[in-house]
Design a protein around this motif. Sequence first.
Motif, PDB file in Angstrom:
ATOM      1  N   PRO A 161       0.841  -1.198   0.000  1.00 26.13           N
ATOM      2  CA  PRO A 161       0.000   0.000   0.000  1.00 26.13           C
ATOM      3  C   PRO A 161       0.876   1.249   0.000  1.00 26.13           C
ATOM      4  CG  PRO A 161       0.155  -0.888   2.215  1.00 26.13           C
ATOM      5  CD  PRO A 161       0.853  -1.871   1.318  1.00 26.13           C
ATOM      6  N   GLN A 162       0.324   2.339  -0.521  1.00 29.65           N
ATOM      7  CA  GLN A 162       1.001   3.619  -0.339  1.00 29.65           C
ATOM      8  C   GLN A 162       0.651   4.129   1.053  1.00 29.65           C
ATOM      9  OE1 GLN A 162       1.456   6.349  -3.627  1.00 29.65           O
ATOM     10  NE2 GLN A 162       0.219   5.010  -4.919  1.00 29.65           N
ATOM     11  N   GLU A 186      -1.630  20.668   3.698  1.00 26.22           N
ATOM     12  CA  GLU A 186      -0.361  20.205   4.268  1.00 26.22           C
ATOM     13  C   GLU A 186       0.810  20.611   3.355  1.00 26.22           C
ATOM     14  OE1 GLU A 186       0.840  18.713   6.878  1.00 26.22           O
ATOM     15  OE2 GLU A 186      -0.913  17.937   7.951  1.00 26.22           O
ATOM     16  N   ALA A 187       1.962  20.835   3.981  1.00 25.76           N
ATOM     17  CA  ALA A 187       3.226  20.985   3.256  1.00 25.76           C
ATOM     18  C   ALA A 187       3.926  19.629   3.306  1.00 25.76           C
ATOM     19  CB  ALA A 187       4.090  22.069   3.897  1.00 25.76           C
ATOM     20  N   LEU A 188       4.119  18.989   2.139  1.00 23.72           N
ATOM     21  CA  LEU A 188       4.589  17.610   2.072  1.00 23.72           C
ATOM     22  C   LEU A 188       6.044  17.522   1.633  1.00 23.72           C
ATOM     23  CD1 LEU A 188       1.518  15.992   0.268  1.00 23.72           C
ATOM     24  CD2 LEU A 188       1.978  16.066   2.733  1.00 23.72           C
ATOM     25  N   VAL A 189       6.712  16.494   2.128  1.00 22.17           N
ATOM     26  CA  VAL A 189       8.039  16.116   1.636  1.00 22.17           C
ATOM     27  C   VAL A 189       7.816  15.206   0.433  1.00 22.17           C
ATOM     28  CG1 VAL A 189      10.222  14.995   2.195  1.00 22.17           C
ATOM     29  CG2 VAL A 189       8.974  16.268   3.962  1.00 22.17           C
ATOM     30  N   ALA A 235       5.095  12.717   4.498  1.00 21.85           N
ATOM     31  CA  ALA A 235       5.376  12.259   3.139  1.00 21.85           C
ATOM     32  C   ALA A 235       4.539  11.031   2.844  1.00 21.85           C
ATOM     33  CB  ALA A 235       6.858  11.948   2.962  1.00 21.85           C
ATOM     34  N   ILE A 236       4.301  10.783   1.557  1.00 21.24           N
ATOM     35  CA  ILE A 236       3.666   9.550   1.117  1.00 21.24           C
ATOM     36  C   ILE A 236       4.724   8.700   0.439  1.00 21.24           C
ATOM     37  CG2 ILE A 236       1.981   8.531  -0.467  1.00 21.24           C
ATOM     38  CD1 ILE A 236       0.174  10.919   0.085  1.00 21.24           C
ATOM     39  N   VAL A 237       4.879   7.453   0.907  1.00 23.47           N
ATOM     40  CA  VAL A 237       5.927   6.567   0.392  1.00 23.47           C
ATOM     41  C   VAL A 237       5.339   5.190   0.116  1.00 23.47           C
ATOM     42  CG1 VAL A 237       7.709   7.811   1.696  1.00 23.47           C
ATOM     43  CG2 VAL A 237       6.641   5.779   2.696  1.00 23.47           C
ATOM     44  N   LYS A 249       3.544   4.947  10.228  1.00 26.14           N
ATOM     45  CA  LYS A 249       3.152   4.617   8.854  1.00 26.14           C
ATOM     46  C   LYS A 249       1.646   4.357   8.836  1.00 26.14           C
ATOM     47  CE  LYS A 249       5.733   1.792   6.474  1.00 26.14           C
ATOM     48  NZ  LYS A 249       6.549   0.610   6.068  1.00 26.14           N
ATOM     49  N   ILE A 250       0.929   5.079   7.973  1.00 29.51           N
ATOM     50  CA  ILE A 250      -0.529   4.997   7.939  1.00 29.51           C
ATOM     51  C   ILE A 250      -0.968   4.771   6.488  1.00 29.51           C
ATOM     52  CG2 ILE A 250      -2.676   6.156   8.560  1.00 29.51           C
ATOM     53  CD1 ILE A 250      -0.856   8.114  10.225  1.00 29.51           C
ATOM     54  N   PRO A 251      -1.646   3.671   6.183  1.00 26.55           N
ATOM     55  CA  PRO A 251      -2.089   3.423   4.807  1.00 26.55           C
ATOM     56  C   PRO A 251      -3.002   4.539   4.291  1.00 26.55           C
ATOM     57  CG  PRO A 251      -2.303   1.436   6.140  1.00 26.55           C
ATOM     58  CD  PRO A 251      -1.996   2.551   7.085  1.00 26.55           C
TER      59      PRO A 251
END
Length: 280
Positions: A161-162, A186-189, A235-237, A249-251
């Motif tokens: 999952p992302q 939000e300000a994202l990395v 960030a989304i990874v 970490k949150i799906p």
Amino acid sequence: MDLVAEDLQAFAVFARHRNFTRAAAELHVSQPALHTRVRKLEGRLGAKLYVKRGRQLELTDVGERLAAFANDSRDRAADFLRTLGAVPPRPLVLMAGSGAFLYLLGDSLKKFLARGRELRLVTGDADATASSVRDGSVDVGVSAFAVPPADLEYELLAQYPQTLIVRSDHRLANRRTVRLKDLQDEALVVPPKDRPHRQQLERSMLDQGLRWSVAVEAEGWELLVHFVRLGVGPAIVNGSVRTTASVRKIPVKDLPPVRYYVITRKDPDDRVLELTKALT
């Protein structure tokens, strides 16, 4: 049409690197000399062999076909010499992204190398990996594809999952799952703009009419995690990315999973099949 074997092999090295500086260094020639060889090949064929897109050099369709021809010719010659006992088998070449090497392939590669097999490892993104497998400069590729390339053999290796990663003191840190709308303002990395992961995120946020900004651009999953840990922003990874206890970490429910595939050319030989089996 007279295509000189030396020029063909020089182009095959350039096609593998897609970079004149690195290719010239491997060939022990000057960059101008390598440019001249490639221009001569373009003149003989009457077609462009590569184009520049942003900071990247990409092979044209003719360039991919010429590189494949050069690599096939090299391999056939090597196979013939091996039947005479003249040369040992060349090492197989595996290309994957840095994330796949860091989080996905380590144990499999250790076992494969423990058998005494020779293997050369190179890094590249999904486009470079598919192109390098097509032209024969890489034997096996591993990368994340939204849709695996239909002209190559492929096998699903893993899917994740992302996930949103945040510090434990972030407002979303206690959520079991999130949706993109939770990231409004939000300000994202994020990765650089030319990376597929960033492009998919931008499209998805735009589709939902969500406002967001860039806290910092970072190259590579480890650096994204580092900036999150510093408190620069979430960030989304890919879900395969490893984090520390200070990072949650949150799906993300409304983003598709990331699917990693092993890819090879059609009808791979026994050595390529052995490596593919070891990875899967």
